[in-house]
Scaffold this motif. Structure first.
Motif, PDB file in Angstrom:
ATOM      1  N   VAL A  91       0.874  -0.495  -1.848  1.00 20.21           N
ATOM      2  CA  VAL A  91       0.379  -1.794  -2.278  1.00 20.21           C
ATOM      3  C   VAL A  91      -1.141  -1.774  -2.086  1.00 20.21           C
ATOM      4  CG1 VAL A  91       0.395  -4.265  -1.721  1.00 20.21           C
ATOM      5  CG2 VAL A  91       2.528  -2.966  -1.674  1.00 20.21           C
ATOM      6  N   ALA A  92      -1.872  -2.284  -3.051  1.00 18.12           N
ATOM      7  CA  ALA A  92      -3.334  -2.210  -3.041  1.00 18.12           C
ATOM      8  C   ALA A  92      -3.974  -2.877  -1.826  1.00 18.12           C
ATOM      9  CB  ALA A  92      -3.891  -2.828  -4.320  1.00 18.12           C
ATOM     10  N   GLU A  93      -3.362  -3.910  -1.283  1.00 16.82           N
ATOM     11  CA  GLU A  93      -3.951  -4.657  -0.169  1.00 16.82           C
ATOM     12  C   GLU A  93      -3.903  -3.928   1.175  1.00 16.82           C
ATOM     13  OE1 GLU A  93      -2.380  -7.905  -2.976  1.00 16.82           O
ATOM     14  OE2 GLU A  93      -1.624  -5.999  -2.221  1.00 16.82           O
ATOM     15  N   ASN A  94      -3.126  -2.851   1.281  1.00 14.95           N
ATOM     16  CA  ASN A  94      -3.044  -2.131   2.551  1.00 14.95           C
ATOM     17  C   ASN A  94      -4.428  -1.699   3.019  1.00 14.95           C
ATOM     18  OD1 ASN A  94      -0.121  -1.672   3.193  1.00 14.95           O
ATOM     19  ND2 ASN A  94      -0.143  -0.741   1.162  1.00 14.95           N
ATOM     20  N   ILE A  95      -4.683  -1.889   4.308  1.00 20.30           N
ATOM     21  CA  ILE A  95      -5.914  -1.373   4.889  1.00 20.30           C
ATOM     22  C   ILE A  95      -5.747   0.134   5.063  1.00 20.30           C
ATOM     23  CG2 ILE A  95      -5.211  -1.738   7.291  1.00 20.30           C
ATOM     24  CD1 ILE A  95      -8.147  -2.637   7.795  1.00 20.30           C
ATOM     25  N   GLU A  96      -6.830   0.852   4.990  1.00 26.66           N
ATOM     26  CA  GLU A  96      -6.801   2.305   5.136  1.00 26.66           C
ATOM     27  C   GLU A  96      -6.248   2.689   6.501  1.00 26.66           C
ATOM     28  OE1 GLU A  96      -7.117   5.947   3.516  1.00 26.66           O
ATOM     29  OE2 GLU A  96      -7.749   4.120   2.510  1.00 26.66           O
ATOM     30  N   GLY A  97      -5.405   3.694   6.535  1.00 32.29           N
ATOM     31  CA  GLY A  97      -4.830   4.179   7.782  1.00 32.29           C
ATOM     32  C   GLY A  97      -3.465   4.781   7.577  1.00 32.29           C
ATOM     33  N   VAL A  98      -2.793   5.110   8.651  1.00 36.25           N
ATOM     34  CA  VAL A  98      -1.531   5.842   8.559  1.00 36.25           C
ATOM     35  C   VAL A  98      -0.353   5.000   8.083  1.00 36.25           C
ATOM     36  CG1 VAL A  98      -2.222   7.597  10.240  1.00 36.25           C
ATOM     37  CG2 VAL A  98      -0.997   5.586  11.021  1.00 36.25           C
ATOM     38  N   PHE A  99      -0.260   3.746   8.504  1.00 33.52           N
ATOM     39  CA  PHE A  99       0.858   2.907   8.087  1.00 33.52           C
ATOM     40  C   PHE A  99       0.515   2.189   6.786  1.00 33.52           C
ATOM     41  CE2 PHE A  99       1.877   3.398  12.557  1.00 33.52           C
ATOM     42  CZ  PHE A  99       3.242   3.604  12.515  1.00 33.52           C
ATOM     43  N   TYR A 100       1.523   2.020   5.936  1.00 36.87           N
ATOM     44  CA  TYR A 100       1.330   1.328   4.659  1.00 36.87           C
ATOM     45  C   TYR A 100       2.659   0.764   4.175  1.00 36.87           C
ATOM     46  CZ  TYR A 100       3.362   5.579   2.683  1.00 36.87           C
ATOM     47  OH  TYR A 100       4.204   6.622   2.390  1.00 36.87           O
ATOM     48  N   VAL A 101       2.580  -0.158   3.229  1.00 37.81           N
ATOM     49  CA  VAL A 101       3.756  -0.694   2.536  1.00 37.81           C
ATOM     50  C   VAL A 101       3.620  -0.276   1.083  1.00 37.81           C
ATOM     51  CG1 VAL A 101       5.029  -2.778   1.889  1.00 37.81           C
ATOM     52  CG2 VAL A 101       3.846  -2.683   4.098  1.00 37.81           C
ATOM     53  N   GLU A 102       4.721   0.155   0.501  1.00 40.83           N
ATOM     54  CA  GLU A 102       4.691   0.533  -0.907  1.00 40.83           C
ATOM     55  C   GLU A 102       5.233  -0.606  -1.758  1.00 40.83           C
ATOM     56  OE1 GLU A 102       8.956   2.537  -1.816  1.00 40.83           O
ATOM     57  OE2 GLU A 102       7.197   3.784  -2.050  1.00 40.83           O
ATOM     58  N   ASN A 103       5.125  -0.450  -3.052  1.00 37.41           N
ATOM     59  CA  ASN A 103       5.485  -1.531  -3.969  1.00 37.41           C
ATOM     60  C   ASN A 103       6.985  -1.689  -4.200  1.00 37.41           C
ATOM     61  OD1 ASN A 103       6.008   0.626  -5.630  1.00 37.41           O
ATOM     62  ND2 ASN A 103       4.283   0.260  -6.990  1.00 37.41           N
ATOM     63  N   GLU A 104       7.826  -0.953  -3.528  1.00 39.20           N
ATOM     64  CA  GLU A 104       9.284  -1.088  -3.667  1.00 39.20           C
ATOM     65  C   GLU A 104       9.883  -1.977  -2.575  1.00 39.20           C
ATOM     66  OE1 GLU A 104      11.141   0.140  -6.216  1.00 39.20           O
ATOM     67  OE2 GLU A 104       9.242   0.810  -7.088  1.00 39.20           O
ATOM     68  N   VAL A 112       3.918  -7.675   0.694  1.00 43.70           N
ATOM     69  CA  VAL A 112       3.595  -7.525   2.105  1.00 43.70           C
ATOM     70  C   VAL A 112       2.683  -6.314   2.200  1.00 43.70           C
ATOM     71  CG1 VAL A 112       4.567  -6.975   4.371  1.00 43.70           C
ATOM     72  CG2 VAL A 112       5.793  -8.501   2.833  1.00 43.70           C
ATOM     73  N   PHE A 113       1.769  -6.347   3.164  1.00 44.74           N
ATOM     74  CA  PHE A 113       0.866  -5.206   3.327  1.00 44.74           C
ATOM     75  C   PHE A 113       0.431  -5.078   4.777  1.00 44.74           C
ATOM     76  CE2 PHE A 113      -1.652  -8.911   2.386  1.00 44.74           C
ATOM     77  CZ  PHE A 113      -2.787  -8.800   3.173  1.00 44.74           C
ATOM     78  N   VAL A 114      -0.118  -3.915   5.112  1.00 44.41           N
ATOM     79  CA  VAL A 114      -0.677  -3.678   6.436  1.00 44.41           C
ATOM     80  C   VAL A 114      -2.105  -4.180   6.400  1.00 44.41           C
ATOM     81  CG1 VAL A 114      -1.317  -1.928   8.140  1.00 44.41           C
ATOM     82  CG2 VAL A 114       0.796  -1.669   6.825  1.00 44.41           C
ATOM     83  N   PHE A 115      -2.391  -5.205   7.218  1.00 42.75           N
ATOM     84  CA  PHE A 115      -3.742  -5.745   7.251  1.00 42.75           C
ATOM     85  C   PHE A 115      -4.536  -5.212   8.437  1.00 42.75           C
ATOM     86  CE2 PHE A 115      -1.647  -8.738  10.053  1.00 42.75           C
ATOM     87  CZ  PHE A 115      -2.616  -9.118  10.965  1.00 42.75           C
ATOM     88  N   LYS A 116      -3.820  -4.614   9.413  1.00 44.01           N
ATOM     89  CA  LYS A 116      -4.492  -4.011  10.566  1.00 44.01           C
ATOM     90  C   LYS A 116      -3.636  -2.857  11.061  1.00 44.01           C
ATOM     91  CE  LYS A 116      -4.528  -5.882  14.813  1.00 44.01           C
ATOM     92  NZ  LYS A 116      -4.261  -4.936  15.877  1.00 44.01           N
ATOM     93  N   GLN A 117      -4.238  -1.700  11.202  1.00 40.57           N
ATOM     94  CA  GLN A 117      -3.529  -0.550  11.757  1.00 40.57           C
ATOM     95  C   GLN A 117      -3.332  -0.767  13.257  1.00 40.57           C
ATOM     96  OE1 GLN A 117      -2.218   2.072  10.086  1.00 40.57           O
ATOM     97  NE2 GLN A 117      -2.929   1.198   8.141  1.00 40.57           N
ATOM     98  N   PRO A 118      -2.270  -0.196  13.829  1.00 41.48           N
ATOM     99  CA  PRO A 118      -2.013  -0.388  15.257  1.00 41.48           C
ATOM    100  C   PRO A 118      -3.171   0.128  16.110  1.00 41.48           C
ATOM    101  CG  PRO A 118      -0.402   1.121  14.282  1.00 41.48           C
ATOM    102  CD  PRO A 118      -1.273   0.647  13.193  1.00 41.48           C
ATOM    103  N   GLU A 119      -3.498  -0.659  17.139  1.00 40.69           N
ATOM    104  CA  GLU A 119      -4.610  -0.312  18.020  1.00 40.69           C
ATOM    105  C   GLU A 119      -4.166  -0.001  19.438  1.00 40.69           C
ATOM    106  OE1 GLU A 119      -7.208  -3.681  17.676  1.00 40.69           O
ATOM    107  OE2 GLU A 119      -8.027  -2.970  15.769  1.00 40.69           O
ATOM    108  N   ASN A 120      -2.868  -0.116  19.701  1.00 38.79           N
ATOM    109  CA  ASN A 120      -2.369   0.201  21.046  1.00 38.79           C
ATOM    110  C   ASN A 120      -0.920   0.669  20.929  1.00 38.79           C
ATOM    111  OD1 ASN A 120      -0.612  -2.190  21.126  1.00 38.79           O
ATOM    112  ND2 ASN A 120      -2.513  -3.362  21.408  1.00 38.79           N
ATOM    113  N   ASP A 121      -0.361   1.121  22.041  1.00 35.67           N
ATOM    114  CA  ASP A 121       1.002   1.670  22.029  1.00 35.67           C
ATOM    115  C   ASP A 121       2.040   0.653  21.595  1.00 35.67           C
ATOM    116  OD1 ASP A 121       0.057   4.148  22.824  1.00 35.67           O
ATOM    117  OD2 ASP A 121       0.502   3.831  24.947  1.00 35.67           O
ATOM    118  N   THR A 122       1.884  -0.610  22.001  1.00 37.65           N
ATOM    119  CA  THR A 122       2.855  -1.644  21.630  1.00 37.65           C
ATOM    120  C   THR A 122       2.845  -1.882  20.128  1.00 37.65           C
ATOM    121  OG1 THR A 122       2.636  -2.723  23.793  1.00 37.65           O
ATOM    122  CG2 THR A 122       3.525  -4.054  21.985  1.00 37.65           C
ATOM    123  N   GLU A 123       1.669  -2.008  19.541  1.00 36.13           N
ATOM    124  CA  GLU A 123       1.585  -2.213  18.091  1.00 36.13           C
ATOM    125  C   GLU A 123       2.127  -1.001  17.346  1.00 36.13           C
ATOM    126  OE1 GLU A 123      -2.425  -3.261  17.022  1.00 36.13           O
ATOM    127  OE2 GLU A 123      -2.211  -5.292  17.824  1.00 36.13           O
TER     128      GLU A 123
END
Length: 76
Positions: free
Chosen positions: A8-21, A45-56
């Motif tokens: 999905v275009a709105e995903n922030i750059e990083g390892v986790f993402y949501v695809e259009n399916e 739905v999209f990833v707006f922030k990549q995880p910054e700690n172990d819990t996230e």
């Protein structure tokens, strides 16, 4: 399994993402609200922030593993 080519275009750059399916069940938003959100018109739905700690990171991994549409990916 999520396909990095269908992000999905709105995903922030990083390892986790949501695809259009994805389906709009909102489980990822409910279980990892610090990382996932719905766009303004409710169409994706999209990833707006990549995880910054172990819990996230753990929350993102759990959401990815339990996604019934297999629309969440980890490109890391």
């Amino acid at each position: 399994m999520a396909d990095v080519k269908n992000k999905v275009a709105e995903n922030i750059e990083g390892v986790f993402y949501v695809e259009n399916e994805f389906i709009t069940c909102q489980k990822c938003i409910d279980e990892a609200p610090n990382n996932f959100k719905m766009n303004d018109n409710g169409s994706s739905v999209f990833v707006f922030k990549q995880p910054e700690n172990d819990t996230e990171k753990k929350n993102c991994e759990e959401v990815m593993d339990s996604c019934s549409a297999e629309a969440i990916g980890n490109d890391g």
